[in-house]
Design an enzyme around this catalytic site. Structure first.
Site, PDB file in Angstrom:
ATOM      1  CD  GLN A 106      -2.454   1.305   2.307  1.00  0.00           C
ATOM      2  OE1 GLN A 106      -2.259   1.671   3.306  1.00  0.00           O
ATOM      3  NE2 GLN A 106      -3.964   1.064   2.389  1.00  0.00           N
ATOM      4  CE1 TYR A 166      -2.986   9.492   7.139  1.00  0.00           C
ATOM      5  CE2 TYR A 166      -4.221   7.594   6.350  1.00  0.00           C
ATOM      6  CZ  TYR A 166      -3.559   8.315   7.227  1.00  0.00           C
ATOM      7  OH  TYR A 166      -3.629   7.805   8.595  1.00  0.00           O
ATOM      8  NE  ARG A 186      -8.415   0.457   2.834  1.00  0.00           N
ATOM      9  CZ  ARG A 186      -8.057   0.407   4.168  1.00  0.00           C
ATOM     10  NH1 ARG A 186      -7.499   0.801   4.774  1.00  0.00           N
ATOM     11  NH2 ARG A 186      -8.840  -0.786   4.857  1.00  0.00           N
ATOM     12  N   GLY A 227      -8.851  -6.548   9.445  1.00  0.00           N
ATOM     13  CA  GLY A 227      -7.979  -5.784   9.922  1.00  0.00           C
ATOM     14  C   GLY A 227      -7.202  -6.144  11.567  1.00  0.00           C
ATOM     15  NE  ARG A 228      -9.265  -1.533  15.168  1.00  0.00           N
ATOM     16  CZ  ARG A 228     -10.220  -0.628  15.718  1.00  0.00           C
ATOM     17  NH1 ARG A 228     -10.798  -0.704  16.795  1.00  0.00           N
ATOM     18  NH2 ARG A 228     -10.047   0.877  15.258  1.00  0.00           N
TER      19      ARG A 228
END
Length: 367
Positions: A99, A185, A232, A321-322
């Site tokens: 990424q 971002y 993404r 993810g987590r």
């Protein structure tokens, strides 16, 4: 059997299942130089039963960093470090994408050689902080500063930086790259009306606000090929002061342009906190009509939700993810409907093996 555990095609890649390890910042690089290391190779290797691993967000240049100890992929030392990581993951059967990110205004002069961060417009993000640590790893969350607006020369350089980093990522052994266009971002900052107040060809209309994203995508495609490019996007995530009333139609327009470029996939970052907004089914239907290539979704997915989204055809791959942080063998646990271990939130960013590579696999716990 659940579709989640079936093989899947991602352009020329055959994935061993439809489980994706989502990109997650862990801040464990070697210093100086933000270099991937053996500990990171172990971390990704432990989780390589996923069909696809998307690396933690990775800097494309010196001025793209916003948090301490996050990796880059533009120096020789960084590329050599990543080679160990990609080999470790791919030896276990996982495909791996890198990424690529530029944080834009979500930064601090600490990471900019004392200069201001760059952004579409000179607007500081409200209530947005970055993690800055000393060499010993002791860090604090520090408020972002007001950035300076990018010139055309800045824009042209950053586009080239994305393309160069993509080339280096492939050299480092990645199967492709994911361009980070979400979560507040730089690319996301161009897409949204509240962070983009430009009056030139990069601001105002949807067509203009999408322009920077498409220029980056086109440059990366020219460098490594469309079949190795993912993007993404985060239409429903508004943290980092990114609440734009026009973002959903903007992203739908962008998805049409991305399909025309025949990229490998689109990755939707969905909010994963407890009271997160539900994604309207109408959006999923419209997105699928506009984008027929692979769609990855990430955010609060469990086995049941994953199966439902796959069966309806709204997504092709499901990212976790987590749960992958504290369950290195997540795929096995999901297959056997085994309980998931809880993560230690205090060890998410920075530090050593604790809370990183020391989470036991199910077989160890059972024994």
């Amino acid at each position: 059997m659940s579709q989640l555990f079936e093989k899947a095609q991602l352009k020329q890649l055959t994935l061993q299942n439809r489980v994706v390890m989502a990109p997650m910042t862990r801040a464990r690089t070697s210093q100086p130089g933000n270099i991937p290391n053996d500990m990171m190779a172990t971390y990704y290797q432990q989780r390589a039963t996923a069909g696809l691993i998307i690396s933690e967000a990775t800097q494309i240049s010196d001025d793209s960093q916003g948090y301490s100890f996050t990796p880059g992929v533009y120096t020789n030392a960084q590329v050599e470090g990543w080679k160990k990581v990609t080999k470790a993951a791919k030896d276990q059967g996982a495909a791996m994408y890198c990424q690529l990110w530029h944080v834009g205004r979500v930064s601090h002069p600490t990471f900019q050689h004392g200069e201001l961060p760059i952004a579409p417009s000179a607007l500081a993000p409200v209530e947005t902080k970055v993690w800055i640590a000393d060499e010993q790893g002791n860090g604090n969350m520090i408020d972002c500063v007001k950035p300076r607006a990018m010139t055309q020369a800045d824009i042209d350089r950053v586009v080239k930086d994305f393309a160069y980093a993509a080339k280096r990522a492939v050299e480092a052994g990645f199967d492709g790259v994911e361009i980070h266009g979400g979560n507040g971002y730089l690319i996301d900052q161009f897409l949204r009306t509240n962070s983009n107040h430009r009056s030139d060809n990069y601001g105002g209309s949807r067509e203009n606000r999408i322009r920077f994203l498409l220029e980056v995508v086109d440059a990366v495609i020219a460098a490594i090929g469309a079949d190795k490019v993912g993007v993404r996007l985060a239409p429903f995530i508004t943290f980092k002061d990114m609440n734009c009333p026009d973002i959903v139609p903007t992203i739908l327009e962008a998805s049409k342009q991305l399909q025309a470029r025949d990229i490998a996939y689109m990755h939707l970052s969905e909010a994963d906190w407890d009271d997160a907004p539900e994604i309207p089914e109408s959006f999923r239907i419209e997105l699928r009509q506009l984008f027929s290539n692979t769609i990855i979704v990430a955010g609060r997915y469990n086995q049941a939700r994953a199966d439902e989204i796959l069966e309806k055809g709204y997504a092709d791959l499901i990212a976790f993810g987590r749960p992958f942080v504290s369950n290195p063998d997540l795929v096995v646990r999901l297959q056997h409907q085994a309980p998931l271990a809880d993560l230690d939130g205090a060890t998410l960013f920075g530090g050593n093996e604790k809370g990183y590579t020391d989470y036991p696999a199910l077989e160890v716990e059972t024994a």
